[in-house]
Design a protein around this motif. Structure first.
Motif, PDB file in Angstrom:
ATOM      1  N   LEU A 174       0.855  -1.178   0.000  1.00 26.86           N
ATOM      2  CA  LEU A 174       0.000   0.000   0.000  1.00 26.86           C
ATOM      3  C   LEU A 174       0.895   1.234   0.000  1.00 26.86           C
ATOM      4  CD1 LEU A 174      -3.002  -0.439   2.486  1.00 26.86           C
ATOM      5  CD2 LEU A 174      -3.017  -0.526   0.006  1.00 26.86           C
ATOM      6  N   THR A 175       0.700   2.110  -0.962  1.00 27.46           N
ATOM      7  CA  THR A 175       1.466   3.344  -0.988  1.00 27.46           C
ATOM      8  C   THR A 175       0.939   4.290   0.087  1.00 27.46           C
ATOM      9  OG1 THR A 175      -0.019   4.440  -2.555  1.00 27.46           O
ATOM     10  CG2 THR A 175       1.761   3.084  -3.470  1.00 27.46           C
ATOM     11  N   ARG A 176       1.705   5.321   0.366  1.00 24.93           N
ATOM     12  CA  ARG A 176       1.258   6.309   1.354  1.00 24.93           C
ATOM     13  C   ARG A 176      -0.023   7.004   0.882  1.00 24.93           C
ATOM     14  NH1 ARG A 176       5.067   7.522   5.320  1.00 24.93           N
ATOM     15  NH2 ARG A 176       7.021   6.375   5.069  1.00 24.93           N
ATOM     16  N   GLU A 177      -0.133   7.231  -0.415  1.00 26.55           N
ATOM     17  CA  GLU A 177      -1.340   7.859  -0.945  1.00 26.55           C
ATOM     18  C   GLU A 177      -2.560   6.958  -0.719  1.00 26.55           C
ATOM     19  OE1 GLU A 177       1.524   7.569  -2.553  1.00 26.55           O
ATOM     20  OE2 GLU A 177       2.173   9.679  -2.582  1.00 26.55           O
ATOM     21  N   GLN A 178      -2.391   5.659  -0.911  1.00 29.47           N
ATOM     22  CA  GLN A 178      -3.495   4.724  -0.684  1.00 29.47           C
ATOM     23  C   GLN A 178      -3.861   4.651   0.794  1.00 29.47           C
ATOM     24  OE1 GLN A 178      -1.541   1.389  -2.657  1.00 29.47           O
ATOM     25  NE2 GLN A 178      -3.139   1.373  -4.234  1.00 29.47           N
ATOM     26  N   ILE A 179      -2.864   4.766   1.656  1.00 30.96           N
ATOM     27  CA  ILE A 179      -3.130   4.759   3.100  1.00 30.96           C
ATOM     28  C   ILE A 179      -3.931   5.984   3.497  1.00 30.96           C
ATOM     29  CG2 ILE A 179      -2.026   4.998   5.368  1.00 30.96           C
ATOM     30  CD1 ILE A 179       0.174   3.134   4.354  1.00 30.96           C
ATOM     31  N   VAL A 180      -3.553   7.138   2.969  1.00 35.13           N
ATOM     32  CA  VAL A 180      -4.307   8.363   3.272  1.00 35.13           C
ATOM     33  C   VAL A 180      -5.746   8.212   2.819  1.00 35.13           C
ATOM     34  CG1 VAL A 180      -4.541  10.809   2.736  1.00 35.13           C
ATOM     35  CG2 VAL A 180      -2.281   9.855   3.217  1.00 35.13           C
ATOM     36  N   GLU A 181      -5.948   7.659   1.630  1.00 35.42           N
ATOM     37  CA  GLU A 181      -7.296   7.488   1.090  1.00 35.42           C
ATOM     38  C   GLU A 181      -8.133   6.547   1.961  1.00 35.42           C
ATOM     39  OE1 GLU A 181      -9.475   5.861  -2.996  1.00 35.42           O
ATOM     40  OE2 GLU A 181      -7.309   6.239  -2.953  1.00 35.42           O
ATOM     41  N   ALA A 182      -7.496   5.511   2.507  1.00 30.88           N
ATOM     42  CA  ALA A 182      -8.225   4.530   3.317  1.00 30.88           C
ATOM     43  C   ALA A 182      -8.446   4.996   4.745  1.00 30.88           C
ATOM     44  CB  ALA A 182      -7.459   3.202   3.308  1.00 30.88           C
ATOM     45  N   GLU A 186     -11.464  11.830   4.249  1.00 30.78           N
ATOM     46  CA  GLU A 186     -11.921  13.212   4.150  1.00 30.78           C
ATOM     47  C   GLU A 186     -10.782  14.194   3.873  1.00 30.78           C
ATOM     48  OE1 GLU A 186     -10.455  12.360   8.157  1.00 30.78           O
ATOM     49  OE2 GLU A 186     -11.859  11.353   6.812  1.00 30.78           O
ATOM     50  N   ALA A 187      -9.541  13.716   3.952  1.00 34.04           N
ATOM     51  CA  ALA A 187      -8.388  14.602   3.787  1.00 34.04           C
ATOM     52  C   ALA A 187      -7.731  14.362   2.433  1.00 34.04           C
ATOM     53  CB  ALA A 187      -7.372  14.360   4.905  1.00 34.04           C
ATOM     54  N   SER A 188      -7.051  15.374   1.933  1.00 30.24           N
ATOM     55  CA  SER A 188      -6.269  15.213   0.713  1.00 30.24           C
ATOM     56  C   SER A 188      -4.898  14.673   1.088  1.00 30.24           C
ATOM     57  CB  SER A 188      -6.118  16.551  -0.010  1.00 30.24           C
ATOM     58  OG  SER A 188      -5.376  17.464   0.781  1.00 30.24           O
ATOM     59  N   SER A 189      -4.202  14.095   0.099  1.00 26.99           N
ATOM     60  CA  SER A 189      -2.884  13.526   0.376  1.00 26.99           C
ATOM     61  C   SER A 189      -1.912  14.575   0.885  1.00 26.99           C
ATOM     62  CB  SER A 189      -2.328  12.859  -0.884  1.00 26.99           C
ATOM     63  OG  SER A 189      -2.241  13.799  -1.947  1.00 26.99           O
TER      64      SER A 189
END
Length: 231
Positions: A174-182, A186-189
């Protein structure tokens, strides 16, 4: 429609496990690890994202009708159905030419899900539902067990979201961007720092270690992200 799920439950007695009368598939990686599907010589079994498949794997990396297993004269064979992200057998990509299956073979669907092929007459492996080793999640209650021990107090919402995302990735990174999304939908990367992600991963590791200090479940893949390694 999907076939009715056949879930084998080992006996609580001390009798040895009996050989299988029919071949089956066991899901090894994914949100429903341990689930089992029997194979029928009379009809092919399809695997894919569509609800019309016999085994439905709800992941966007999986094609609608991804792969098929069918009986031929000398046994069961695996065929990729022109899927977008491929089908692998024991690490080797499978094409349109059906590949023969043997007891213990590992099938990977889009490198997201792992299925074990258990031939007729072989002893089925224990599922994660009955084996106390490793992690187990209950998505309805958000409870988590490590080596059969309930993590209590429960994980925080963000800790659980992270663990569930890693679990559903089927061992993929899982990339950091995918972690933020999961974890922070409600937040942007740009609104979540790498330090915040690292702190969350560190705290989740600590919570798991409260129940299991011998195995490192969350692996850092430098330059890419994180993945879950289950026992």
């Amino acid at each position: 429609m999907s076939t009715e799920l056949s879930q084998d439950t080992p006996s609580s007695s001390t009798e040895p496990a009996r050989p299988r009368e029919s071949a089956m598939l066991v899901l090894q990686r994914g949100a429903e690890s341990g689930r089992r599907w029997p194979l029928d010589r009379a009809r092919a079994l399809t695997i894919g994202r569509s609800d019309e498949c016999d085994i439905t794997l709800p992941d966007r990396q999986v094609s609608r009708v991804h792969a098929r297993i069918a009986w031929q004269e000398d046994g069961y064979h695996l065929e990729d159905l022109a899927s977008k992200n491929g089908t692998h057998l024991n690490g080797v990509e499978v094409g349109a030419m059906p590949a023969p299956l043997h007891d213990g073979d590992e099938i990977q669907i889009a490198l997201r899900f792992k299925l074990a092929f258990v031939d007729a007459g072989a002893t089925a492996p224990l599922s994660l539902d009955t084996d106390k080793r490793g992690l187990r999640l209950d998505k309805e209650t958000r409870q988590v067990w490590a080596n059969g021990i309930l993590i209590d107090p429960p994980l925080s919402l963000h800790q659980y979201r992270l663990l569930e995302a890693l679990w559903e990735s089927g061992g993929s990174v899982l990339t950091r961007e995918q972690i933020v999304e999961a974890v922070w939908p409600e937040a942007s990367s740009e609104g979540v720092s790498e330090q915040a992600i690292d702190a969350l991963v560190r705290r989740l590791r600590e919570r798991i270690e409260e129940c299991d200090t011998e195995f490192k479940y969350i692996v850092t893949v430098r330059g890419h992200g994180f993945r879950l390694e289950n026992r």
